[in-house]
Design a protein around this motif. Structure first.
Motif, PDB file in Angstrom:
ATOM      1  N   ASN A  30      -3.319  66.341  64.334  1.00 44.82           N
ATOM      2  CA  ASN A  30      -2.838  67.063  65.510  1.00 44.82           C
ATOM      3  C   ASN A  30      -1.665  67.928  65.090  1.00 44.82           C
ATOM      4  N   GLY A  31      -1.778  69.219  65.297  1.00 40.50           N
ATOM      5  CA  GLY A  31      -0.698  70.140  64.960  1.00 40.50           C
ATOM      6  C   GLY A  31      -0.136  70.784  66.208  1.00 40.50           C
ATOM      7  N   LEU A  32       1.177  70.745  66.360  1.00 39.05           N
ATOM      8  CA  LEU A  32       1.853  71.351  67.508  1.00 39.05           C
ATOM      9  C   LEU A  32       2.654  72.546  67.013  1.00 39.05           C
ATOM     10  N   LYS A  85       6.414  70.378  57.885  1.00 40.98           N
ATOM     11  CA  LYS A  85       6.842  69.428  56.859  1.00 40.98           C
ATOM     12  C   LYS A  85       5.589  68.695  56.390  1.00 40.98           C
ATOM     13  N   PRO A  86       5.349  68.609  55.089  1.00 43.46           N
ATOM     14  CA  PRO A  86       4.134  67.945  54.588  1.00 43.46           C
ATOM     15  C   PRO A  86       4.151  66.445  54.897  1.00 43.46           C
ATOM     16  N   ARG A  87       2.978  65.906  55.095  1.00 48.21           N
ATOM     17  CA  ARG A  87       2.807  64.466  55.304  1.00 48.21           C
ATOM     18  C   ARG A  87       1.909  63.919  54.208  1.00 48.21           C
ATOM     19  N   THR A  88       2.225  62.734  53.732  1.00 48.95           N
ATOM     20  CA  THR A  88       1.414  62.079  52.717  1.00 48.95           C
ATOM     21  C   THR A  88       0.526  61.041  53.383  1.00 48.95           C
ATOM     22  N   ILE A  89      -0.749  61.112  53.090  1.00 46.77           N
ATOM     23  CA  ILE A  89      -1.739  60.176  53.610  1.00 46.77           C
ATOM     24  C   ILE A  89      -2.243  59.347  52.441  1.00 46.77           C
ATOM     25  N   ILE A 140      -4.135  58.699  63.510  1.00 46.28           N
ATOM     26  CA  ILE A 140      -3.674  60.002  63.985  1.00 46.28           C
ATOM     27  C   ILE A 140      -2.463  60.432  63.156  1.00 46.28           C
ATOM     28  N   VAL A 141      -2.504  61.661  62.687  1.00 48.33           N
ATOM     29  CA  VAL A 141      -1.394  62.243  61.931  1.00 48.33           C
ATOM     30  C   VAL A 141      -0.879  63.434  62.735  1.00 48.33           C
ATOM     31  N   ALA A 142       0.397  63.388  63.122  1.00 44.97           N
ATOM     32  CA  ALA A 142       1.005  64.461  63.917  1.00 44.97           C
ATOM     33  C   ALA A 142       1.861  65.348  63.028  1.00 44.97           C
ATOM     34  N   LEU A 143       1.685  66.652  63.162  1.00 52.01           N
ATOM     35  CA  LEU A 143       2.433  67.646  62.399  1.00 52.01           C
ATOM     36  C   LEU A 143       2.939  68.700  63.370  1.00 52.01           C
ATOM     37  N   SER A 144       4.092  69.304  63.069  1.00 54.92           N
ATOM     38  CA  SER A 144       4.599  70.346  63.963  1.00 54.92           C
ATOM     39  C   SER A 144       5.155  71.526  63.177  1.00 54.92           C
ATOM     40  N   VAL A 150       0.825  79.448  69.674  1.00 50.97           N
ATOM     41  CA  VAL A 150       1.677  78.425  70.278  1.00 50.97           C
ATOM     42  C   VAL A 150       0.745  77.467  71.010  1.00 50.97           C
ATOM     43  N   GLY A 151       0.853  76.194  70.707  1.00 54.00           N
ATOM     44  CA  GLY A 151      -0.003  75.206  71.350  1.00 54.00           C
ATOM     45  C   GLY A 151      -0.376  74.096  70.397  1.00 54.00           C
ATOM     46  N   ILE A 152      -1.495  73.443  70.688  1.00 53.99           N
ATOM     47  CA  ILE A 152      -1.953  72.303  69.898  1.00 53.99           C
ATOM     48  C   ILE A 152      -3.288  72.648  69.247  1.00 53.99           C
ATOM     49  N   GLU A 153      -3.394  72.327  67.965  1.00 53.55           N
ATOM     50  CA  GLU A 153      -4.657  72.482  67.247  1.00 53.55           C
ATOM     51  C   GLU A 153      -5.012  71.139  66.627  1.00 53.55           C
ATOM     52  N   ARG A 154      -6.313  70.896  66.522  1.00 53.93           N
ATOM     53  CA  ARG A 154      -6.786  69.609  66.028  1.00 53.93           C
ATOM     54  C   ARG A 154      -7.847  69.792  64.954  1.00 53.93           C
ATOM     55  N   SER A 155      -7.863  68.824  64.052  1.00 51.72           N
ATOM     56  CA  SER A 155      -8.867  68.796  63.007  1.00 51.72           C
ATOM     57  C   SER A 155      -9.038  67.343  62.562  1.00 51.72           C
ATOM     58  N   ARG A 156      -9.941  67.132  61.643  1.00 52.72           N
ATOM     59  CA  ARG A 156     -10.135  65.798  61.054  1.00 52.72           C
ATOM     60  C   ARG A 156     -10.172  65.933  59.538  1.00 52.72           C
ATOM     61  N   LEU A 157      -9.534  64.980  58.890  1.00 55.65           N
ATOM     62  CA  LEU A 157      -9.624  64.873  57.442  1.00 55.65           C
ATOM     63  C   LEU A 157     -10.484  63.662  57.144  1.00 55.65           C
TER      64      LEU A 157
END
Length: 128
Positions: free
Chosen positions: A110-112, A40-44, A28-32, A87-94
């Protein structure tokens, strides 16, 4: 004796199955994001070296809210980019896909998105 051997084989088979299932468990990768800004970018780190665009696949109803910023070698940089009024939570899969088209690794994104950082701007804990 036959029943005992059969039970042992069933237990060993279950343990092997559990081991393989855990190896494929998505991370799970959380982003806001605040006020519709780019997160803020995240490196996977990918299990595949030498990534190409064809190795990456965003899926899910909210996939448009996530952005692959760059990919090189075995690293993918991703960010959450919701619309300004969301405003809320959005989800996707990479999904990381190998040459034969098989998904080798899945990341749950998961994006908040919030209106602000403090007080009434924060989402209720039940939604997080």
């Amino acid at each position: 004796m036959y029943t005992f051997k059969k039970k042992i084989l069933l237990i060993i088979g279950a343990l092997v199955t559990i081991g393989f299932a855990n190896a494929q468990t998505p991370q799970i990768v959380a982003l806001s994001s605040v006020n519709g800004s780019l997160s803020k970018p995240r490196t996977i780190v990918s299990p595949l070296p030498g990534l190409k665009a064809s190795n990456l696949n965003l899926t899910g109803a909210d996939r448009e809210s996530f952005k692959i910023i760059s990919f090189a070698n075995n690293k993918v940089v991703i960010a959450f980019n919701p619309t300004s009024d969301f405003v809320g939570i959005e989800r996707s899969r990479l999904n990381i896909i190998n040459r034969s088209g098989k998904v080798v690794k899945t990341y749950i994104l998961n994006g908040l998105a919030t209106n602000g950082l403090e007080g009434e701007h924060e989402p209720p804990l039940s939604s997080v």
